[in-house]
Motif scaffolding. Structure first.
Motif, PDB file in Angstrom:
ATOM      1  N   THR A  17      16.936   6.779  -6.948  1.00 38.22           N
ATOM      2  CA  THR A  17      17.394   5.398  -5.975  1.00 38.22           C
ATOM      3  C   THR A  17      17.099   4.177  -7.060  1.00 38.22           C
ATOM      4  O   THR A  17      16.591   3.604  -7.352  1.00 38.22           O
ATOM      5  CB  THR A  17      16.360   5.528  -4.629  1.00 38.22           C
ATOM      6  N   SER A  18      18.307   3.274  -6.137  1.00 39.49           N
ATOM      7  CA  SER A  18      18.224   2.080  -6.438  1.00 39.49           C
ATOM      8  C   SER A  18      18.503   1.627  -5.156  1.00 39.49           C
ATOM      9  O   SER A  18      19.472   1.838  -4.582  1.00 39.49           O
ATOM     10  CB  SER A  18      19.015   1.482  -7.551  1.00 39.49           C
ATOM     11  N   MET A  19      18.089  -0.175  -4.768  1.00 38.73           N
ATOM     12  CA  MET A  19      18.179  -1.165  -3.599  1.00 38.73           C
ATOM     13  C   MET A  19      18.648  -2.567  -3.881  1.00 38.73           C
ATOM     14  O   MET A  19      17.828  -2.491  -5.098  1.00 38.73           O
ATOM     15  CB  MET A  19      17.608  -0.497  -2.156  1.00 38.73           C
ATOM     16  N   VAL A  20      18.519  -2.957  -3.123  1.00 35.84           N
ATOM     17  CA  VAL A  20      18.406  -4.544  -3.678  1.00 35.84           C
ATOM     18  C   VAL A  20      17.825  -4.787  -2.015  1.00 35.84           C
ATOM     19  O   VAL A  20      18.051  -4.349  -0.840  1.00 35.84           O
ATOM     20  CB  VAL A  20      19.518  -5.315  -3.426  1.00 35.84           C
ATOM     21  N   ARG A  21      16.477  -5.479  -2.357  1.00 41.71           N
ATOM     22  CA  ARG A  21      15.912  -6.476  -0.779  1.00 41.71           C
ATOM     23  C   ARG A  21      15.471  -7.456  -1.525  1.00 41.71           C
ATOM     24  O   ARG A  21      14.692  -8.150  -2.650  1.00 41.71           O
ATOM     25  CB  ARG A  21      14.177  -4.916  -1.062  1.00 41.71           C
ATOM     26  N   ASP A  22      15.731  -8.688  -0.546  1.00 43.24           N
ATOM     27  CA  ASP A  22      15.116  -9.814  -0.406  1.00 43.24           C
ATOM     28  C   ASP A  22      15.969 -10.692  -1.749  1.00 43.24           C
ATOM     29  O   ASP A  22      15.410 -11.414  -2.846  1.00 43.24           O
ATOM     30  CB  ASP A  22      13.652 -10.192  -0.505  1.00 43.24           C
ATOM     31  N   GLY A  23      17.309  -9.858  -1.964  1.00 45.11           N
ATOM     32  CA  GLY A  23      17.896 -10.213  -3.372  1.00 45.11           C
ATOM     33  C   GLY A  23      17.487  -9.895  -4.709  1.00 45.11           C
ATOM     34  O   GLY A  23      17.128 -10.603  -6.304  1.00 45.11           O
ATOM     35  N   HIS A  24      16.186  -8.570  -4.681  1.00 47.23           N
ATOM     36  CA  HIS A  24      16.120  -8.828  -6.155  1.00 47.23           C
ATOM     37  C   HIS A  24      15.899  -7.072  -6.068  1.00 47.23           C
ATOM     38  O   HIS A  24      16.113  -6.156  -4.912  1.00 47.23           O
ATOM     39  CB  HIS A  24      14.357  -8.189  -5.738  1.00 47.23           C
ATOM     40  N   ALA A  25      16.486  -6.296  -7.181  1.00 50.74           N
ATOM     41  CA  ALA A  25      16.439  -4.737  -7.255  1.00 50.74           C
ATOM     42  C   ALA A  25      15.244  -4.148  -7.867  1.00 50.74           C
ATOM     43  O   ALA A  25      14.176  -4.595  -7.539  1.00 50.74           O
ATOM     44  CB  ALA A  25      17.131  -4.716  -8.261  1.00 50.74           C
ATOM     45  N   SER A  26      15.263  -2.902  -6.285  1.00 51.27           N
ATOM     46  CA  SER A  26      14.295  -2.169  -6.586  1.00 51.27           C
ATOM     47  C   SER A  26      14.714  -0.409  -6.413  1.00 51.27           C
ATOM     48  O   SER A  26      15.586  -0.277  -6.697  1.00 51.27           O
ATOM     49  CB  SER A  26      13.150  -2.271  -5.659  1.00 51.27           C
ATOM     50  N   LYS A  78      17.244  -5.040 -13.892  1.00 50.62           N
ATOM     51  CA  LYS A  78      18.590  -5.034 -13.425  1.00 50.62           C
ATOM     52  C   LYS A  78      19.213  -4.430 -11.883  1.00 50.62           C
ATOM     53  O   LYS A  78      19.778  -4.176 -10.967  1.00 50.62           O
ATOM     54  CB  LYS A  78      19.618  -5.365 -13.703  1.00 50.62           C
ATOM     55  N   PHE A  79      18.383  -2.992 -11.764  1.00 49.18           N
ATOM     56  CA  PHE A  79      18.938  -1.569 -10.197  1.00 49.18           C
ATOM     57  C   PHE A  79      17.649  -1.166 -10.559  1.00 49.18           C
ATOM     58  O   PHE A  79      17.485  -0.028 -10.370  1.00 49.18           O
ATOM     59  CB  PHE A  79      19.462  -0.727 -11.600  1.00 49.18           C
ATOM     60  N   SER A  80      16.318  -1.277 -10.470  1.00 51.96           N
ATOM     61  CA  SER A  80      15.527  -1.162 -10.280  1.00 51.96           C
ATOM     62  C   SER A  80      13.867  -1.719 -10.293  1.00 51.96           C
ATOM     63  O   SER A  80      14.287  -2.918 -10.624  1.00 51.96           O
ATOM     64  CB  SER A  80      14.731   0.766 -11.285  1.00 51.96           C
ATOM     65  N   SER A  81      12.749  -1.026  -9.877  1.00 50.70           N
ATOM     66  CA  SER A  81      11.384  -1.953  -9.362  1.00 50.70           C
ATOM     67  C   SER A  81      10.752  -2.372 -10.935  1.00 50.70           C
ATOM     68  O   SER A  81      10.052  -2.697 -10.687  1.00 50.70           O
ATOM     69  CB  SER A  81      10.704  -0.825  -8.579  1.00 50.70           C
ATOM     70  N   GLU A  82      11.594  -1.260 -11.720  1.00 51.64           N
ATOM     71  CA  GLU A  82      11.115  -1.790 -13.047  1.00 51.64           C
ATOM     72  C   GLU A  82      11.405  -3.012 -14.109  1.00 51.64           C
ATOM     73  O   GLU A  82      12.695  -4.369 -13.380  1.00 51.64           O
ATOM     74  CB  GLU A  82      11.494  -0.725 -14.403  1.00 51.64           C
ATOM     75  N   VAL A 134      18.611   4.978 -14.754  1.00 50.15           N
ATOM     76  CA  VAL A 134      19.739   4.212 -15.777  1.00 50.15           C
ATOM     77  C   VAL A 134      20.740   3.640 -15.266  1.00 50.15           C
ATOM     78  O   VAL A 134      21.141   4.274 -14.073  1.00 50.15           O
ATOM     79  CB  VAL A 134      20.700   5.860 -16.048  1.00 50.15           C
ATOM     80  N   GLN A 135      21.357   2.810 -15.338  1.00 52.98           N
ATOM     81  CA  GLN A 135      22.142   2.121 -14.958  1.00 52.98           C
ATOM     82  C   GLN A 135      23.282   2.952 -14.649  1.00 52.98           C
ATOM     83  O   GLN A 135      23.749   3.682 -15.060  1.00 52.98           O
ATOM     84  CB  GLN A 135      22.753   0.581 -16.133  1.00 52.98           C
ATOM     85  N   GLY A 136      23.649   2.615 -13.214  1.00 47.88           N
ATOM     86  CA  GLY A 136      24.927   2.935 -12.154  1.00 47.88           C
ATOM     87  C   GLY A 136      24.412   4.107 -12.325  1.00 47.88           C
ATOM     88  O   GLY A 136      25.205   5.442 -11.743  1.00 47.88           O
ATOM     89  N   GLY A 137      23.435   5.243 -12.157  1.00 47.12           N
ATOM     90  CA  GLY A 137      22.973   6.090 -11.567  1.00 47.12           C
ATOM     91  C   GLY A 137      23.030   7.376 -13.122  1.00 47.12           C
ATOM     92  O   GLY A 137      23.670   7.473 -13.877  1.00 47.12           O
ATOM     93  N   GLY A 175       0.799  -1.175  -0.147  1.00 50.78           N
ATOM     94  CA  GLY A 175      -0.030   0.378  -0.169  1.00 50.78           C
ATOM     95  C   GLY A 175       0.890   1.323  -0.084  1.00 50.78           C
ATOM     96  O   GLY A 175       0.418   2.456   0.332  1.00 50.78           O
ATOM     97  N   GLY A 176       2.510   1.304  -0.370  1.00 47.46           N
ATOM     98  CA  GLY A 176       2.761   2.297  -0.436  1.00 47.46           C
ATOM     99  C   GLY A 176       3.409   2.324  -1.623  1.00 47.46           C
ATOM    100  O   GLY A 176       3.685   2.903  -2.513  1.00 47.46           O
ATOM    101  N   SER A 177       5.345   1.451  -1.442  1.00 47.76           N
ATOM    102  CA  SER A 177       5.631   2.437  -2.760  1.00 47.76           C
ATOM    103  C   SER A 177       5.998   1.482  -4.103  1.00 47.76           C
ATOM    104  O   SER A 177       6.963   1.274  -4.626  1.00 47.76           O
ATOM    105  CB  SER A 177       7.010   2.864  -1.711  1.00 47.76           C
ATOM    106  N   TYR A 178       5.316   0.846  -3.865  1.00 48.21           N
ATOM    107  CA  TYR A 178       4.709  -0.682  -4.589  1.00 48.21           C
ATOM    108  C   TYR A 178       6.567  -0.894  -5.167  1.00 48.21           C
ATOM    109  O   TYR A 178       6.977  -0.622  -6.349  1.00 48.21           O
ATOM    110  CB  TYR A 178       4.458  -0.139  -6.191  1.00 48.21           C
ATOM    111  N   ARG A 179       6.855  -1.988  -3.883  1.00 50.45           N
ATOM    112  CA  ARG A 179       7.949  -2.544  -4.338  1.00 50.45           C
ATOM    113  C   ARG A 179       9.515  -1.135  -4.565  1.00 50.45           C
ATOM    114  O   ARG A 179      10.462  -1.339  -5.383  1.00 50.45           O
ATOM    115  CB  ARG A 179       8.327  -3.608  -4.989  1.00 50.45           C
ATOM    116  N   GLY A 180       9.249  -0.464  -3.720  1.00 52.61           N
ATOM    117  CA  GLY A 180      10.008   0.201  -3.349  1.00 52.61           C
ATOM    118  C   GLY A 180      10.606   1.744  -4.771  1.00 52.61           C
ATOM    119  O   GLY A 180      10.973   2.910  -5.118  1.00 52.61           O
ATOM    120  N   LEU A 181       9.468   1.455  -5.789  1.00 54.29           N
ATOM    121  CA  LEU A 181       8.872   2.206  -7.341  1.00 54.29           C
ATOM    122  C   LEU A 181       9.249   3.743  -7.011  1.00 54.29           C
ATOM    123  O   LEU A 181       9.586   4.062  -7.263  1.00 54.29           O
ATOM    124  CB  LEU A 181       7.939   1.750  -8.160  1.00 54.29           C
TER     125      LEU A 181
END
Length: 452
Positions: free
Chosen positions: A366-375, A428-432, A380-383, A346-352
């Protein structure tokens, strides 16, 4: 967070140099490879890149209508209109902000003053709901009670206890007070359209034409039955791959099946009862959350207008201060999840969703890893790219409208369908999904970023 200066809308710019032919050709080949990838085929893709306030690259690949019933496939062209899903919310917000600019709406007034009835979350009866809350997804409304109703339904009958469509009141988040919690909600936009109608006395689709589309000479609209027949043929059909006569299950080995705007087989028609519709009663009829049809070229016109302080050529569409207010930061996800769940409940949709303005997402890189998955919402890769705008996806369509107000760089893409469930191809680097990351990364590196 975006720096405070990033919310200052520039009113002057230095023209960008045209994209060299070799660089443009290389980008086109890369995008064609992405569209043709058997792991995620796309029936059609239209893109625009803006650098320094000027369009430097525009390309259409694939079809707006695939071959069917003996009719050949028709390619996407400059006139092709796409149903851009939730990018519609962003454009609706332009109309709402114009009414604020004109003094017909207030961001912080109780919307009940426009609707003509007292609207409250039943768990928070003393907390007024405002247009600002609706535009920032903090109204405490939810989609669980539905978000589109027939023309004869008055939203009063949906929103107030005891109404025939109120049911169990599932449209209210009874845990969080209005203004305190972010939850991405389509129904907010149906209510925004209703408030706009109530304040203006005009039907939403016609109001948007008067406020935004006609002043900019845009061939765009929220209600297709108002389009001339020649324009209907320009509308792209949206597709997914699945069993043609089966259920809703994805099938990457199945045929492309039309999901929306299949006007080769059925022309658009007015909803039953629209002739008796009363403006200000139920703006959900026009699906302001997702029914806008518009070309990527006209989306680029809107982007350039906003980059240039609300000016389109010699016409001032929005005042510079209105544009700056629209893109001012309204909500930022707190790390402890006290104002929206960081895990997407109900909030950020997997960090999106990390931050929000008035009807627009803030892409904070913003890019992070949660439970082994990028969010996150990194583009852009690398920001390297921060901006404001909106995403859209539905019926197989995927879209992005995003720009940096200071650098005046922007990216737009619309795909007319997908061949595989995007959730099966995480980024690989976002929730997309991975194919979405590949498109934005290619556009940025191929048309916007300086050459190494």
């Amino acid at each position: 967070m975006l720096a405070a200066a990033a919310m200052t809308i520039a009113t002057a710019h230095t023209a960008a140099a045209p994209l060299p032919k070799e660089r443009a050709a290389a980008l086109t080949r890369q995008l064609q490879t992405i569209a043709d990838d058997p792991a995620m085929p796309l029936p059609g893709l239209s893109v625009v890149a803006i650098r320094g306030g000027e369009i430097v690259y525009r390309q259409h690949l694939g079809s707006k209508r695939l071959a069917s019933d003996g009719k050949p496939a028709r390619p996407i062209d400059d006139d092709t209109l796409f149903r851009v899903a939730s990018v519609s919310k962003f454009v609706t917000a332009l109309g709402a902000m114009k009414l604020v600019e004109q003094g017909k709406l207030s961001l912080d007034a109780d919307i009940g003053t426009y609707l003509g009835y007292r609207l409250r979350n039943p768990s928070f009866p003393n907390r007024a709901i405002t247009l600002r809350m609706l535009l920032t997804h903090t109204s405490s409304l939810r989609d669980e009670g539905g978000f589109k109703f027939a023309p004869e339904v008055d939203l009063k009958e949906v929103l107030l206890p005891g109404g025939p469509y109120y049911g169990k009141g599932a449209m209210w988040d009874t845990r969080h007070a209005p203004g305190a919690w972010f939850e991405y909600v389509n129904f907010n936009w149906g209510l925004i359209a209703t408030v706009m109608e109530a304040a203006s006395g005009e039907r939403f689709d016609r109001l948007m034409r008067r406020l935004v589309f006609d002043p900019m000479d845009l061939k765009a609209g929220f209600y297709l039955a108002d389009f001339a027949p020649a324009r209907i043929d320009d509308v792209a059909t949206l597709y997914r791959k699945r069993e043609k006569d089966g259920d809703e299950t994805w099938d990457p080995n199945g045929p492309w099946v039309a999901q929306a705007d299949d006007f080769d087989h059925a022309a658009p028609s007015a909803p039953a009862g629209l002739a008796a519709y009363r403006a200000g009663s139920n703006g959900t009829v026009f699906a302001p959350q997702g029914s806008l049809r518009i070309s990527t070229g006209d989306l680029a016109r809107i982007m350039l207008m906003l980059m240039h302080g609300g000016r389109d050529g010699h016409r001032q569409i929005l005042a510079p201060q209105t544009v700056a207010t629209m893109f001012s930061r309204q909500w930022t996800l707190q790390p402890d999840g006290t104002n929206g769940s960081p895990n997407g409940d109900g909030g950020s949709y997997r960090g999106l969703y990390q931050a929000w303005g008035l009807g627009n997402q803030h892409f904070t890189d913003t890019s992070m890893v949660r439970d082994g998955h990028a969010s996150g919402e990194r583009l852009v890769q690398g920001g390297g790219f921060k901006g404001v705008g909106h995403l859209g996806w539905s019926w197989g369509l995927n879209a992005l409208f995003v720009f940096d107000p200071v650098k005046q760089d922007g990216m737009i893409y619309v795909s007319t369908g997908v061949g595989v469930d995007p959730d099966q191809q995480p980024g690989k680097f976002s929730s997309e999904a991975r194919f979405q990351e590949r498109i934005t990364d290619a556009l940025y590196r191929g048309a916007i970023a300086p050459l190494p």
